[in-house]
Design an enzyme around this catalytic site. Structure first.
Site, PDB file in Angstrom:
ATOM      1  N   HIS A  96       3.596  38.561  18.104  1.00 38.14           N
ATOM      2  CA  HIS A  96       2.562  37.780  17.418  1.00 38.14           C
ATOM      3  C   HIS A  96       2.630  36.323  17.861  1.00 38.14           C
ATOM      4  O   HIS A  96       3.572  35.611  17.540  1.00 38.14           O
ATOM      5  CB  HIS A  96       2.782  37.916  15.904  1.00 38.14           C
ATOM      6  N   ASP A 124       6.978  40.724  14.737  1.00 42.28           N
ATOM      7  CA  ASP A 124       6.988  41.257  13.384  1.00 42.28           C
ATOM      8  C   ASP A 124       7.506  42.686  13.402  1.00 42.28           C
ATOM      9  O   ASP A 124       6.924  43.560  14.034  1.00 42.28           O
ATOM     10  CB  ASP A 124       5.570  41.234  12.798  1.00 42.28           C
ATOM     11  N   LYS A 180       0.235  14.585  21.723  1.00 43.17           N
ATOM     12  CA  LYS A 180      -0.254  13.513  20.840  1.00 43.17           C
ATOM     13  C   LYS A 180      -1.338  14.079  19.928  1.00 43.17           C
ATOM     14  O   LYS A 180      -2.307  14.666  20.394  1.00 43.17           O
ATOM     15  CB  LYS A 180      -0.803  12.387  21.694  1.00 43.17           C
ATOM     16  N   ASP A 188      -4.271  13.710  17.004  1.00 39.96           N
ATOM     17  CA  ASP A 188      -5.292  12.743  16.679  1.00 39.96           C
ATOM     18  C   ASP A 188      -5.610  12.829  15.190  1.00 39.96           C
ATOM     19  O   ASP A 188      -6.508  13.554  14.770  1.00 39.96           O
ATOM     20  CB  ASP A 188      -6.536  13.021  17.536  1.00 39.96           C
ATOM     21  N   GLU A 220      -5.450  14.505  24.537  1.00 41.82           N
ATOM     22  CA  GLU A 220      -5.531  13.060  24.773  1.00 41.82           C
ATOM     23  C   GLU A 220      -4.317  12.510  25.516  1.00 41.82           C
ATOM     24  O   GLU A 220      -4.448  11.774  26.478  1.00 41.82           O
ATOM     25  CB  GLU A 220      -5.671  12.365  23.416  1.00 41.82           C
TER      26      GLU A 220
HETATM   27 MN    MN Z   1       3.435  37.491  12.171  1.00 40.10          MN
END
Ligand code: MN
Length: 525
Positions: A60, A68, A275, A277, A414
């Site tokens: 997953h 899982d 980064k 925002d 960015e």
């Molecule tokens: Mn899961």
């Protein structure tokens, strides 16, 4: 708990302990409550007939990649999110966070869970087969100690699941998954089964292939990579090196990143993160009292109530967290305009607080500890968290900075922030934290100059060019922004490298060429 000790009768409901029966009935309500079935393609929580002791391992790729493990018991799938995936090496215990019961149909589910939904991300069926419990699985499950064999395509042999933290049903219920030493076991020198086997049993596709056909978070690949390469961590947040006893301060001025041109190289000394925002926010936790403080120390708790509530639910006695509150767009990229929209008109359901630093925890001031240590403590603190939620651990990327910037730019992000792993937390702007932006850079060449009309021995404007396919092309002049001092210095430098021939591949347009003196700085190095 001794009920049903004869394993032949264990299958019969009346022989089950009362608590097991209670858990079995109605236990799909949590599953149902967490999902909006008009959005996700996951199966609805309908009870169907049990088909015996089946198991599934689903790979997953949610916020963090995990596996899982689900075991069929009492008409539902009992589940554990194995954070680093199962290991065939008996000494490698894998943290397994207990999750809500899933309906039996889930055993065949694979697909893309839309971003923003619980568990948003891609899921494939990585292994399936039968599990054979040793002893009474109901009693063993209830007391937190299961021993069983797996007859899967990929996982075989004897395994143990042991509860190490939290009571049954607790939000923070933690278990460990470990392999018994038998013929299906491997040593740490052997290849890792998670690297050997990467495809779906059902479709033969990898997570990436499946994701490519649907909606996926763009920063996934990078984050998943971190999860896979995640450094070994201890279970208990024991003393962090460099931490000192201290009091919880009302506010700590945040560390800020210096803008640099090139991202630092060298994987080990620097940790990188994308980064975000949004709004930089410090969370001050003191018992049930949560405060969200801006960069300047303003109290914005009321604006971000859902985040404050989610932090409260974590039941951390006292802490000071540093992070950023964002709203992500459909592509999973933080968007400041979406954040503002949510602040104005939304209910705040889309707020996500990415926590990237830990300054104080339960009586210990961690600011003197190295970032690597603070990061490890933060990771432990957040291990219990669901993969997708309002509060998330912002993991660091250990790749080379330059490579990351390239990837980040390609994904339309960015900038990246790089932090020195061995440094303490320092308030204000310093060079322990640096920011490298994604800009489309082009190298400009000074090809000549025009003398100043105002003063002698000074440059008035510079004639600029760029290289295209090995040829220097004129692109115009730059005539503002330098002081008289700089204009004089430039004049001195440029006159010393004057040349007769034009460095340009073509003629400069006549209007531009009057009085231009050409310089050899335009020679390609
Ligand atoms: Mn899961």
């Amino acid at each position: 708990m001794a009920a049903g000790s004869s394993s032949m009768k264990a299958r019969k409901a009346p022989s089950r302990s009362r608590s097991a029966k209670k858990r079995a009935s109605g236990s799909l309500s949590t599953y149902r409550a967490k999902r909006d079935f008009s959005i996700t393609s996951e199966p609805k929580a309908k009870r169907v007939k049990s088909q015996g002791n089946r198991f599934v391992v689903q790979k997953h790729d949610a916020r963090r990649l995990h596996y899982d493990l689900r075991l069929e018991l009492d008409g539902v799938l009992k589940g554990w999110a194995v954070t680093r995936g199962p290991s065939l090496v008996p000494s490698e215990k894998r943290l397994s966070v207990h999750t809500e019961d899933h309906p039996l149909q889930y055993i065949d589910f694979e697909g893309v869970i839309p971003a923003g939904q619980y568990g948003g991300g891609t899921m494939i069926v990585w292994d399936q087969g039968r599990w054979i419990p040793e002893g009474d699985p109901h009693a063993d499950y209830a007391r937190g100690r299961l021993t069983f064999s797996l007859e899967g395509e990929r996982l075989k042999g004897k395994w143990h699941l042991v509860r190490t933290r939290g009571k049954p049903g607790d939000k923070n219920e933690q278990w460990l998954l470990l392999k018994s030493d038998d013929e299906a076991a491997r040593t740490s020198e052997d290849p890792d089964i998670l690297e050997e086997e990467t495809t779906s049993l059902k479709s033969g596709r990898t997570i990436e292939e499946l994701a490519a056909q649907g909606d996926i978070r763009v920063d996934h690949a990078a984050r998943a990579k971190v999860a896979r390469s995640g450094s070994e961590r201890s279970r208990r947040p024991s003393k962090v090196k460099g931490a000192k006893n201290g009091i919880l301060l009302p506010f700590v001025e945040p560390a800020l990143a210096q803008l640099v041109e090139n991202a630092p190289r060298g994987g080990n000394n620097w940790l990188h993160e994308i980064k975000l925002d949004g709004y930089r926010m410090q969370a001050r936790i003191e018992g049930g009292d949560i405060k969200l403080l801006t960069r300047k120390g303003l109290d914005w708790t009321a604006k971000f109530k859902p985040i404050a509530n989610a932090l409260k639910e974590m039941k951390i006695p006292s802490a000071l967290l540093d992070g950023e509150i964002v709203v992500e767009d459909e592509a999973g990229v933080s968007s400041f305009s979406a954040l503002q929209k949510e602040l104005k008109g939304g209910k705040g359901k889309r707020f996500v607080y990415y926590v990237f630093d830990l300054l104080y925890l339960d009586g210990e001031d961690l600011r003197k500890a190295a970032l690597a240590g603070r990061n490890a403590a933060l990771r432990l603190l957040f291990d219990d968290l669901p993969q997708v939620g309002a509060i998330r651990f912002s993991d660091h990327l250990e790749e080379d900075g330059a490579t990351l910037v390239r990837h980040a730019c390609r994904m339309g992000l960015e900038a990246i922030i790089s932090k020195r792993a061995d440094q303490p937390y320092r308030s204000g702007r310093g060079d322990d934290w640096v920011k490298s932006k994604c800009t489309q850079r082009q190298e400009l060449v000074i090809a000549g100059y025009l003398p100043s009309t105002a003063s002698k021995k000074a440059v008035g404007s510079l004639v600029m060019g760029v290289y295209e396919a090995g040829k220097l092309i004129p692109v115009g002049r730059v005539g503002t922004g330098f002081t008289s001092e700089v204009a004089g210095a430039l004049y001195k430098t440029l006159t010393s490298i004057e040349m007769k021939a034009s460095p340009f591949a073509s003629k400069i347009p006549v209007l531009q060429s009057t009085n231009v003196t050409l310089t050899s700085s335009s020679k390609k190095a």
